[in-house]
Each structure stands twice: as C-alpha cells, then as structure tokens.
Design a protein around this motif. Structure first.
Motif, PDB file in Angstrom:
ATOM      1  N   MET A   1      -6.092  -1.904  -7.119  1.00  0.00           N
ATOM      2  CA  MET A   1      -5.379  -0.627  -6.952  1.00  0.00           C
ATOM      3  C   MET A   1      -4.636  -0.543  -5.613  1.00  0.00           C
ATOM      4  O   MET A   1      -3.744   0.292  -5.454  1.00  0.00           O
ATOM      5  N   PHE A   2      -4.981  -1.403  -4.661  1.00  0.00           N
ATOM      6  CA  PHE A   2      -4.347  -1.330  -3.347  1.00  0.00           C
ATOM      7  C   PHE A   2      -3.323  -2.430  -3.111  1.00  0.00           C
ATOM      8  O   PHE A   2      -2.664  -2.450  -2.077  1.00  0.00           O
ATOM      9  N   ILE A   3      -3.145  -3.315  -4.082  1.00  0.00           N
ATOM     10  CA  ILE A   3      -2.130  -4.367  -3.967  1.00  0.00           C
ATOM     11  C   ILE A   3      -0.740  -3.784  -3.699  1.00  0.00           C
ATOM     12  O   ILE A   3      -0.011  -4.316  -2.854  1.00  0.00           O
ATOM     13  N   PRO A   4      -0.322  -2.697  -4.351  1.00  0.00           N
ATOM     14  CA  PRO A   4       1.025  -2.168  -4.087  1.00  0.00           C
ATOM     15  C   PRO A   4       1.293  -1.810  -2.619  1.00  0.00           C
ATOM     16  O   PRO A   4       2.442  -1.838  -2.177  1.00  0.00           O
ATOM     17  N   PHE A   5       0.256  -1.515  -1.858  1.00  0.00           N
ATOM     18  CA  PHE A   5       0.472  -1.154  -0.457  1.00  0.00           C
ATOM     19  C   PHE A   5       0.813  -2.363   0.408  1.00  0.00           C
ATOM     20  O   PHE A   5       1.261  -2.207   1.537  1.00  0.00           O
TER      21      PHE A   5
END
Length: 141
Positions: free
Chosen positions: A66-70
C-alpha cells in the motif's frame, strides 16, 4: 503521461489510505493506548497468533504494498527524487500518523508498521527508477 496520471491520483489515494489507517477494515477505538516498539517481534507474534494466512498476507504484505506509490513522490515534489530525502521525509510523516493513531486510540503505534511502510516506499522508489530508465518515453511529463 504516467507522471500526469500519478499527480492526479496520489492525493485521493493518500486520503483513502488515511481513511483505512484510522477508520477502515472495521476499526474501532481501543480502550487503551497501545505501543509496540520491539522491531520485528510484533510481526512475528502476529504471524504466530493468527490462524488465517489470508489475514497474515493482507496485513503484513499490505503494509508494504500500500505504500509503494509513495516511492514515486519525486514526480510531484522534485526534492523527493533523492532516496535519502524521501525516506527521511516519509519516516517523519509516518511517525506522526502512527502517533495520531496512538493518541486517538484508532490504531496502534507500531514500529513494525513504520519499517514495513518504509520498505514499501523504498520498493516504489526502485520501481520508479526502473520505469524512468526502461520506459522514459512513457514516463515523460
């Protein structure tokens, strides 16, 4: 083209993720403030105590994925193209969010969450680098 799409979607995605972190997945307010500060041990305990492999994958892997896009934030904020700056900025922000979860009792301050989330940002940054090198004509603004 990919950068334009990212710039359009990252704010709604962030709001959605914050919703999940505080109110999603049937989250209720805890009676006590909870802190888990032993790195890796709370995740090992969670895996050991959880019967459902689906729950284990959903929580542990979700905290990374869920934090890959950041990891792509350098496309929006040029100062965050540098990995060190990105990680320092992200860790600062996620510590504040974890603290808000603690003080609101709508979650747990968990060091493992910080580590897993940060690993997700690192993976995103690596994916961004690969995309920029291999597909530069599609990544261009």
């Amino acid at each position: 083209m990919l950068k334009k799409f990212y710039k359009f979607i990252i704010l709604p995605y962030t709001i959605f993720l914050l919703y999940l972190m505080f109110f999603g997945m049937g989250r209720l307010q805890y009676e006590d403030n909870i802190v888990r500060i032993k790195p890796v041990f709370s995740t090992i305990w969670f895996i050991h105590e959880t019967i459902s492999w689906f729950d284990i994958i959903k929580i542990v892997l979700g905290n990374v994925v869920m934090f890959i896009p950041f990891g792509f934030l350098g496309w929006v904020f040029p100062k965050l193209k540098n990995l060190k700056t990105l990680i320092i900025t992200f860790v600062s922000a996620i510590v504040i969010i974890e603290a808000l979860q603690y003080f609101s009792r709508l979650g747990v301050f968990d060091v493992d969450d910080i580590l897993l989330n940060t690993f997700g940002v690192f993976l995103g940054w690596q994916i961004k680098r690969i995309l920029e090198i291999k597909f530069s004509k599609f990544v261009v603004e």
